[in-house]
Design a protein around this motif. Structure first.
Motif, mmCIF file in Angstrom:
data_model
loop_
_atom_site.group_PDB
_atom_site.id
_atom_site.type_symbol
_atom_site.label_atom_id
_atom_site.label_comp_id
_atom_site.label_asym_id
_atom_site.label_seq_id
_atom_site.Cartn_x
_atom_site.Cartn_y
_atom_site.Cartn_z
ATOM 1 N N LYS A 219 -23.380 20.589 -37.289
ATOM 2 C CA LYS A 219 -22.287 21.535 -37.527
ATOM 3 C C LYS A 219 -20.954 20.848 -37.799
ATOM 4 C CE LYS A 219 -24.549 25.067 -34.850
ATOM 5 N NZ LYS A 219 -24.474 26.009 -33.753
ATOM 6 N N ARG A 220 -21.005 19.751 -38.545
ATOM 7 C CA ARG A 220 -19.773 19.051 -38.907
ATOM 8 C C ARG A 220 -20.058 18.125 -40.073
ATOM 9 N NH1 ARG A 220 -19.927 13.743 -37.331
ATOM 10 N NH2 ARG A 220 -21.428 13.195 -35.752
ATOM 11 N N PHE A 221 -19.035 17.683 -40.751
ATOM 12 C CA PHE A 221 -19.176 16.664 -41.773
ATOM 13 C C PHE A 221 -19.241 15.307 -41.100
ATOM 14 C CE2 PHE A 221 -17.089 20.081 -44.211
ATOM 15 C CZ PHE A 221 -18.029 20.212 -45.223
ATOM 16 N N CYS A 222 -19.816 14.333 -41.775
ATOM 17 C CA CYS A 222 -19.963 13.011 -41.170
ATOM 18 C C CYS A 222 -18.647 12.248 -41.186
ATOM 19 C CB CYS A 222 -21.038 12.196 -41.878
ATOM 20 S SG CYS A 222 -20.554 11.502 -43.446
ATOM 21 N N GLU A 223 -18.581 11.308 -40.283
ATOM 22 C CA GLU A 223 -17.466 10.367 -40.260
ATOM 23 C C GLU A 223 -17.854 9.185 -41.144
ATOM 24 O OE1 GLU A 223 -14.622 10.955 -38.644
ATOM 25 O OE2 GLU A 223 -15.407 12.848 -37.883
ATOM 26 N N THR A 224 -16.880 8.534 -41.726
ATOM 27 C CA THR A 224 -17.138 7.418 -42.631
ATOM 28 C C THR A 224 -17.983 6.337 -41.962
ATOM 29 O OG1 THR A 224 -15.000 7.844 -43.632
ATOM 30 C CG2 THR A 224 -16.034 5.765 -44.163
ATOM 31 N N GLU A 225 -17.725 6.044 -40.704
ATOM 32 C CA GLU A 225 -18.447 4.999 -39.987
ATOM 33 C C GLU A 225 -19.942 5.311 -39.845
ATOM 34 O OE1 GLU A 225 -15.727 6.612 -38.371
ATOM 35 O OE2 GLU A 225 -14.351 5.215 -39.323
ATOM 36 N N GLU A 226 -20.320 6.576 -39.915
ATOM 37 C CA GLU A 226 -21.718 6.965 -39.759
ATOM 38 C C GLU A 226 -22.563 6.614 -40.973
ATOM 39 O OE1 GLU A 226 -21.475 10.654 -36.699
ATOM 40 O OE2 GLU A 226 -20.672 11.031 -38.701
ATOM 41 N N LEU A 227 -21.936 6.238 -42.062
ATOM 42 C CA LEU A 227 -22.660 5.812 -43.254
ATOM 43 C C LEU A 227 -23.008 4.326 -43.218
ATOM 44 C CD1 LEU A 227 -20.487 7.628 -45.921
ATOM 45 C CD2 LEU A 227 -22.642 8.401 -44.954
ATOM 46 N N ASN A 228 -22.385 3.579 -42.325
ATOM 47 C CA ASN A 228 -22.527 2.124 -42.298
ATOM 48 C C ASN A 228 -23.970 1.644 -42.179
ATOM 49 O OD1 ASN A 228 -19.812 1.771 -42.610
ATOM 50 N ND2 ASN A 228 -19.406 1.418 -40.444
ATOM 51 N N SER B 26 -26.852 3.000 -43.129
ATOM 52 C CA SER B 26 -27.593 3.167 -44.382
ATOM 53 C C SER B 26 -27.076 2.245 -45.470
ATOM 54 C CB SER B 26 -27.505 4.612 -44.862
ATOM 55 O OG SER B 26 -28.111 5.463 -43.926
ATOM 56 N N ILE B 27 -25.771 2.077 -45.531
ATOM 57 C CA ILE B 27 -25.194 1.200 -46.545
ATOM 58 C C ILE B 27 -25.610 -0.244 -46.305
ATOM 59 C CG2 ILE B 27 -23.025 0.232 -47.399
ATOM 60 C CD1 ILE B 27 -21.816 3.053 -46.947
ATOM 61 N N HIS B 28 -25.565 -0.679 -45.063
ATOM 62 C CA HIS B 28 -25.980 -2.055 -44.745
ATOM 63 C C HIS B 28 -27.454 -2.266 -45.064
ATOM 64 C CE1 HIS B 28 -22.425 -3.813 -42.771
ATOM 65 N NE2 HIS B 28 -22.126 -2.541 -42.573
ATOM 66 N N TYR B 29 -28.280 -1.284 -44.742
ATOM 67 C CA TYR B 29 -29.711 -1.388 -45.043
ATOM 68 C C TYR B 29 -29.946 -1.516 -46.543
ATOM 69 C CZ TYR B 29 -34.449 0.106 -46.021
ATOM 70 O OH TYR B 29 -35.722 0.185 -46.530
ATOM 71 N N LEU B 30 -29.328 -0.640 -47.329
ATOM 72 C CA LEU B 30 -29.558 -0.643 -48.772
ATOM 73 C C LEU B 30 -29.002 -1.892 -49.454
ATOM 74 C CD1 LEU B 30 -28.865 3.111 -49.498
ATOM 75 C CD2 LEU B 30 -31.074 1.943 -49.575
ATOM 76 N N CYS B 31 -27.987 -2.512 -48.869
ATOM 77 C CA CYS B 31 -27.396 -3.727 -49.449
ATOM 78 C C CYS B 31 -28.051 -5.006 -48.940
ATOM 79 C CB CYS B 31 -25.903 -3.772 -49.145
ATOM 80 S SG CYS B 31 -24.973 -2.503 -49.999
#
Length: 42
Positions: free
Chosen positions: A2-11, A13-18
C-alpha cells in the motif's frame, strides 16, 4: 504494501542485474512492486 517504493529498495535488484551473478539471465521481467502482482490477480 500500500505504498510506492523507496529508491533504496531497488538496490538489490539493480546490483544483481549489474553483477556477474546474472550473466546467464536473459529475457525476464523482474517485478519490483512490493507483492502487488502476486495478490491483485495480474
Amino acid at each position: 504494501m500500500k505504498r510506492f517504493c523507496e529508491t533504496e529498495e531497488l538496490n538489490g535488484s539493480i546490483h544483481y542485474l549489474c553483477s556477474n551473478a546474472s550473466k546467464f539471465v536473459t529475457g525476464i521481467v523482474v517485478p519490483i512492486d512490493g507483492g502487488f502482482s502476486a495478490f491483485s490477480g495480474v
